[in-house]
Design a protein around this motif. Structure first.
Motif, PDB file in Angstrom:
ATOM      1  N   PRO A  85       0.834  -1.201  -0.196  1.00 52.85           N
ATOM      2  CA  PRO A  85      -0.048  -0.031  -0.041  1.00 52.85           C
ATOM      3  C   PRO A  85       0.992   1.239  -0.018  1.00 52.85           C
ATOM      4  N   ALA A  86       0.644   2.236  -0.846  1.00 48.09           N
ATOM      5  CA  ALA A  86       1.185   3.546  -0.996  1.00 48.09           C
ATOM      6  C   ALA A  86       1.673   4.200   0.268  1.00 48.09           C
ATOM      7  N   ALA A  87       0.510   4.089   1.189  1.00 46.88           N
ATOM      8  CA  ALA A  87       0.732   5.060   2.366  1.00 46.88           C
ATOM      9  C   ALA A  87       1.777   4.333   3.349  1.00 46.88           C
ATOM     10  N   GLU A  88       1.647   3.004   3.327  1.00 50.15           N
ATOM     11  CA  GLU A  88       2.822   2.260   4.177  1.00 50.15           C
ATOM     12  C   GLU A  88       4.103   2.331   3.358  1.00 50.15           C
ATOM     13  N   PHE A  89       4.322   2.492   2.072  1.00 47.08           N
ATOM     14  CA  PHE A  89       5.656   2.497   1.403  1.00 47.08           C
ATOM     15  C   PHE A  89       6.301   3.976   1.897  1.00 47.08           C
ATOM     16  N   LYS A  90       5.440   5.009   1.931  1.00 43.13           N
ATOM     17  CA  LYS A  90       5.911   6.184   2.279  1.00 43.13           C
ATOM     18  C   LYS A  90       6.536   6.471   3.606  1.00 43.13           C
ATOM     19  N   GLN A  91       5.929   5.454   4.559  1.00 41.93           N
ATOM     20  CA  GLN A  91       6.426   5.402   5.744  1.00 41.93           C
ATOM     21  C   GLN A  91       7.823   4.617   5.806  1.00 41.93           C
ATOM     22  N   LEU A  92       8.245   3.932   4.971  1.00 43.16           N
ATOM     23  CA  LEU A  92       9.374   3.191   4.738  1.00 43.16           C
ATOM     24  C   LEU A  92      10.563   4.002   4.727  1.00 43.16           C
ATOM     25  N   ALA A  93      11.689   3.795   5.118  1.00 45.10           N
ATOM     26  CA  ALA A  93      12.866   4.530   4.930  1.00 45.10           C
ATOM     27  C   ALA A  93      13.970   3.991   3.945  1.00 45.10           C
ATOM     28  N   SER A  94      14.416   4.563   3.071  1.00 48.17           N
ATOM     29  CA  SER A  94      15.513   4.385   2.274  1.00 48.17           C
ATOM     30  C   SER A  94      16.615   3.656   2.976  1.00 48.17           C
ATOM     31  N   GLY A  95      17.246   2.613   2.503  1.00 49.41           N
ATOM     32  CA  GLY A  95      18.432   2.102   3.203  1.00 49.41           C
ATOM     33  C   GLY A  95      17.800   1.152   4.086  1.00 49.41           C
ATOM     34  N   THR A  96      16.476   0.659   4.320  1.00 45.16           N
ATOM     35  CA  THR A  96      16.355  -0.428   5.039  1.00 45.16           C
ATOM     36  C   THR A  96      16.600  -1.753   4.382  1.00 45.16           C
ATOM     37  N   PRO A  97      16.972  -2.610   5.193  1.00 42.95           N
ATOM     38  CA  PRO A  97      17.415  -3.930   4.608  1.00 42.95           C
ATOM     39  C   PRO A  97      15.958  -4.838   4.069  1.00 42.95           C
ATOM     40  N   VAL A  98      16.051  -5.331   2.931  1.00 43.80           N
ATOM     41  CA  VAL A  98      14.908  -5.855   2.309  1.00 43.80           C
ATOM     42  C   VAL A  98      15.227  -7.433   2.106  1.00 43.80           C
ATOM     43  N   TYR A  99      14.625  -8.430   2.602  1.00 42.79           N
ATOM     44  CA  TYR A  99      14.674  -9.920   2.548  1.00 42.79           C
ATOM     45  C   TYR A  99      13.506 -10.389   1.857  1.00 42.79           C
ATOM     46  N   LEU A 100      13.781 -11.555   1.234  1.00 41.57           N
ATOM     47  CA  LEU A 100      12.643 -12.464   0.756  1.00 41.57           C
ATOM     48  C   LEU A 100      12.967 -13.873   1.475  1.00 41.57           C
ATOM     49  N   SER A 101      11.678 -14.481   1.804  1.00 45.89           N
ATOM     50  CA  SER A 101      11.688 -15.703   2.505  1.00 45.89           C
ATOM     51  C   SER A 101      10.361 -16.522   1.577  1.00 45.89           C
ATOM     52  N   TYR A 102      10.921 -18.013   1.301  1.00 46.46           N
ATOM     53  CA  TYR A 102       9.833 -18.670   1.134  1.00 46.46           C
ATOM     54  C   TYR A 102       9.300 -19.386   2.199  1.00 46.46           C
ATOM     55  N   GLY A 103       7.823 -18.888   2.400  1.00 44.64           N
ATOM     56  CA  GLY A 103       7.186 -19.200   3.904  1.00 44.64           C
ATOM     57  C   GLY A 103       7.385 -18.563   4.918  1.00 44.64           C
ATOM     58  N   GLU A 104       6.878 -18.763   6.090  1.00 45.31           N
ATOM     59  CA  GLU A 104       6.892 -17.914   7.089  1.00 45.31           C
ATOM     60  C   GLU A 104       8.361 -17.949   7.623  1.00 45.31           C
ATOM     61  N   LEU A 105       8.777 -16.929   8.231  1.00 50.60           N
ATOM     62  CA  LEU A 105      10.436 -16.942   8.675  1.00 50.60           C
ATOM     63  C   LEU A 105      10.180 -16.665  10.160  1.00 50.60           C
ATOM     64  N   VAL A 106      10.759 -17.635  10.830  1.00 52.74           N
ATOM     65  CA  VAL A 106      10.881 -17.718  12.348  1.00 52.74           C
ATOM     66  C   VAL A 106      12.414 -17.257  12.770  1.00 52.74           C
ATOM     67  N   VAL A 107      12.517 -16.318  13.361  1.00 50.50           N
ATOM     68  CA  VAL A 107      13.832 -15.678  13.629  1.00 50.50           C
ATOM     69  C   VAL A 107      14.140 -16.298  14.852  1.00 50.50           C
ATOM     70  N   GLU A 108      15.344 -17.321  14.946  1.00 48.87           N
ATOM     71  CA  GLU A 108      15.669 -17.762  16.186  1.00 48.87           C
ATOM     72  C   GLU A 108      16.189 -16.790  17.240  1.00 48.87           C
ATOM     73  N   ASP A 109      15.887 -17.132  18.584  1.00 49.71           N
ATOM     74  CA  ASP A 109      16.719 -16.326  19.689  1.00 49.71           C
ATOM     75  C   ASP A 109      18.308 -16.126  19.216  1.00 49.71           C
ATOM     76  N   GLY A 110      18.604 -14.826  19.372  1.00 49.34           N
ATOM     77  CA  GLY A 110      20.084 -14.427  19.248  1.00 49.34           C
ATOM     78  C   GLY A 110      20.263 -14.349  17.766  1.00 49.34           C
ATOM     79  N   LEU A 111      19.589 -14.484  16.833  1.00 46.81           N
ATOM     80  CA  LEU A 111      19.916 -14.408  15.425  1.00 46.81           C
ATOM     81  C   LEU A 111      19.037 -13.170  14.767  1.00 46.81           C
ATOM     82  N   SER A 112      19.403 -12.631  13.738  1.00 45.83           N
ATOM     83  CA  SER A 112      18.938 -11.635  13.022  1.00 45.83           C
ATOM     84  C   SER A 112      18.402 -12.409  11.544  1.00 45.83           C
ATOM     85  N   ILE A 113      17.365 -11.772  10.910  1.00 39.15           N
ATOM     86  CA  ILE A 113      17.015 -12.256   9.654  1.00 39.15           C
ATOM     87  C   ILE A 113      18.389 -12.210   8.686  1.00 39.15           C
TER      88      ILE A 113
END
Length: 136
Positions: A85-113
């Motif tokens: 949605p354009a309103a959400e895109f407007k709120q996103l900051a340039s330089g924000t890391p972008v990731y693609l996952s296949y399926g739900e991504l559960v980030v394990e404790d102590g790890l980052s995406i």
């Protein structure tokens, strides 16, 4: 017995090479950002086809997740178009890391995406940083 051992070793070596190639992650990147009315399309492309199965691809931009998309695999290349949605895109900051996952991504404790996406067996890929100057 020596001949059988050599054959088994050859098969094991071939399987190891095949497994290493199968584990190689697809390289993907943000290839275009377009706005039409109240929707922004973020295109992610790859020189290889994206997997089509019983799961869905999810685009992660910062703390936001987007799973409404179209998928094309043509001539061995892949393209995913995510709808934001354009309103959400407007709120996103340039330089924000972008990731693609296949399926739900559960980030394990102590790890980052980012850490998880570096693992060969995790269905997650870094596709770069958001560059809002790409918006057309």
């Amino acid at each position: 017995m020596g001949k059988l051992k050599r054959v088994l070793l050859s098969v094991a070596a071939a399987l190891t090479v095949f497994a290493a190639q199968a584990q190689e992650k697809v390289q993907a990147k943000i290839s275009a950002i377009r706005q039409k009315d109240e929707m922004v399309t973020v295109a992610v492309s790859s020189a290889k086809e994206f997997y089509m199965g019983n799961n869905k691809h999810i685009l992660h931009i910062g703390n936001h997740q987007y799973d409404l998309y179209d998928q094309e695999n043509n001539d061995g290349k892949g393209l995913l178009r995510f709808y934001v949605p354009a309103a959400e895109f407007k709120q996103l900051a340039s330089g924000t890391p972008v990731y693609l996952s296949y399926g739900e991504l559960v980030v394990e404790d102590g790890l980052s995406i980012e850490d998880m996406c570096k693992q060969n067996f995790c269905p997650c890929w870094s596709v770069g940083k958001l560059n809002k100057n790409m918006l057309k």
